[in-house]
Design a protein around this motif. Structure first.
Motif, PDB file in Angstrom:
ATOM      1  N   GLY A  15     -36.209  51.892  36.138  1.00  0.00           N
ATOM      2  CA  GLY A  15     -36.107  50.565  35.545  1.00  0.00           C
ATOM      3  C   GLY A  15     -36.760  49.513  36.419  1.00  0.00           C
ATOM      4  O   GLY A  15     -36.752  49.613  37.641  1.00  0.00           O
ATOM      5  N   THR A  27     -37.090  46.680  31.885  1.00  0.00           N
ATOM      6  CA  THR A  27     -37.683  47.777  31.130  1.00  0.00           C
ATOM      7  C   THR A  27     -37.241  49.067  31.804  1.00  0.00           C
ATOM      8  O   THR A  27     -36.981  49.094  33.009  1.00  0.00           O
ATOM      9  CB  THR A  27     -39.224  47.717  31.113  1.00  0.00           C
ATOM     10  OG1 THR A  27     -39.711  47.806  32.444  1.00  0.00           O
ATOM     11  CG2 THR A  27     -39.713  46.439  30.470  1.00  0.00           C
ATOM     12  N   ASP A  28     -37.129  50.127  31.040  1.00  0.00           N
ATOM     13  CA  ASP A  28     -36.683  51.392  31.622  1.00  0.00           C
ATOM     14  C   ASP A  28     -37.154  52.545  30.756  1.00  0.00           C
ATOM     15  O   ASP A  28     -37.617  52.357  29.624  1.00  0.00           O
ATOM     16  CB  ASP A  28     -35.156  51.411  31.743  1.00  0.00           C
ATOM     17  CG  ASP A  28     -34.649  52.427  32.760  1.00  0.00           C
ATOM     18  OD1 ASP A  28     -35.466  53.162  33.361  1.00  0.00           O
ATOM     19  OD2 ASP A  28     -33.426  52.487  32.963  1.00  0.00           O
ATOM     20  N   GLY A  39     -33.108  49.214  29.440  1.00  0.00           N
ATOM     21  CA  GLY A  39     -33.849  48.232  28.653  1.00  0.00           C
ATOM     22  C   GLY A  39     -34.892  48.910  27.802  1.00  0.00           C
ATOM     23  O   GLY A  39     -35.007  50.142  27.793  1.00  0.00           O
ATOM     24  N   PRO A  40     -35.669  48.109  27.084  1.00  0.00           N
ATOM     25  CA  PRO A  40     -36.693  48.671  26.202  1.00  0.00           C
ATOM     26  C   PRO A  40     -37.811  49.343  26.986  1.00  0.00           C
ATOM     27  O   PRO A  40     -38.000  49.093  28.179  1.00  0.00           O
ATOM     28  CB  PRO A  40     -37.207  47.452  25.433  1.00  0.00           C
ATOM     29  CG  PRO A  40     -36.873  46.286  26.276  1.00  0.00           C
ATOM     30  CD  PRO A  40     -35.649  46.652  27.056  1.00  0.00           C
ATOM     31  N   ARG A  41     -38.562  50.168  26.269  1.00  0.00           N
ATOM     32  CA  ARG A  41     -39.728  50.824  26.850  1.00  0.00           C
ATOM     33  C   ARG A  41     -40.885  49.821  26.887  1.00  0.00           C
ATOM     34  O   ARG A  41     -41.079  49.045  25.956  1.00  0.00           O
ATOM     35  CB  ARG A  41     -40.147  52.047  26.026  1.00  0.00           C
ATOM     36  CG  ARG A  41     -39.053  53.028  25.687  1.00  0.00           C
ATOM     37  CD  ARG A  41     -38.358  53.617  26.916  1.00  0.00           C
ATOM     38  NE  ARG A  41     -37.174  54.354  26.462  1.00  0.00           N
ATOM     39  CZ  ARG A  41     -35.933  53.883  26.567  1.00  0.00           C
ATOM     40  NH1 ARG A  41     -35.693  52.706  27.087  1.00  0.00           N
ATOM     41  NH2 ARG A  41     -34.910  54.599  26.159  1.00  0.00           N
ATOM     42  N   PRO A  42     -41.680  49.852  27.948  1.00  0.00           N
ATOM     43  CA  PRO A  42     -42.772  48.881  28.073  1.00  0.00           C
ATOM     44  C   PRO A  42     -43.761  48.899  26.917  1.00  0.00           C
ATOM     45  O   PRO A  42     -44.202  47.844  26.464  1.00  0.00           O
ATOM     46  CB  PRO A  42     -43.452  49.285  29.384  1.00  0.00           C
ATOM     47  CG  PRO A  42     -42.365  49.942  30.166  1.00  0.00           C
ATOM     48  CD  PRO A  42     -41.529  50.664  29.154  1.00  0.00           C
ATOM     49  N   LEU A  45     -42.528  47.031  24.018  1.00  0.00           N
ATOM     50  CA  LEU A  45     -42.603  45.584  24.239  1.00  0.00           C
ATOM     51  C   LEU A  45     -43.976  45.017  23.867  1.00  0.00           C
ATOM     52  O   LEU A  45     -44.089  43.852  23.496  1.00  0.00           O
ATOM     53  CB  LEU A  45     -42.268  45.227  25.687  1.00  0.00           C
ATOM     54  CG  LEU A  45     -40.789  45.239  26.034  1.00  0.00           C
ATOM     55  CD1 LEU A  45     -40.598  44.991  27.526  1.00  0.00           C
ATOM     56  CD2 LEU A  45     -40.024  44.221  25.217  1.00  0.00           C
TER      57      LEU A  45
END
Length: 139
Positions: A15, A27-28, A39-42, A45
């Protein structure tokens, strides 16, 4: 030329905590590949950034045109390639407008201006893949 600069700090296994002008998020990666799902995937995003960019443009243009909406949603669908690096191809946006007697021509013009002239995220993505859209208007 104006520079964008963002710094990320490692949080956990994979992350990264980011600070974008005072807005913090993480992000993770998914747990199944060693992340903690913080968190969301890059890459996702990137699509969220596309929606945000074109959404802001479209709303700004419609406000100038004095178009009043009851609701506005944008969906994005994108295919992942099979080979690494897995990238998005065939990005498709679906603009959904709701309101009484909405002027289709103005809405189409606002979306077109965003997609063809103003949205920098669309412009960057179009250099790598196809980006297309549909417009749905509901009463």
């Amino acid at each position: 030329m104006k520079k964008t600069k963002i710094e990320a700090s490692l949080k956990g296994n994979m992350g990264f905590e980011m600070d974008l002008n005072g807005h913090n998020f993480i992000t993770d990666a998914a747990e199944k590949i060693g992340g903690n799902n913080l968190g969301p995937r890059p890459k996702q995003l990137l699509l969220a950034g596309l929606i945000g960019c074109t959404g802001i443009d479209t709303m700004s243009i419609l406000k100038k045109m004095k178009v009043e909406l009851e609701d506005f949603k944008i969906q994005v669908e994108a295919d992942n390639t099979e080979e690494h690096p897995k990238v998005y191809e065939n990005i498709h946006l679906i603009y959904k407008f709701k309101g009484k007697d909405l002027p289709r021509k103005k809405i189409e013009k606002a979306v077109s201006l965003s997609q063809e002239r103003y949205c920098g995220v669309t412009a960057m993505l179009k250099k790598a893949t196809s980006v297309n859209y549909d417009i749905i208007i509901e009463d």
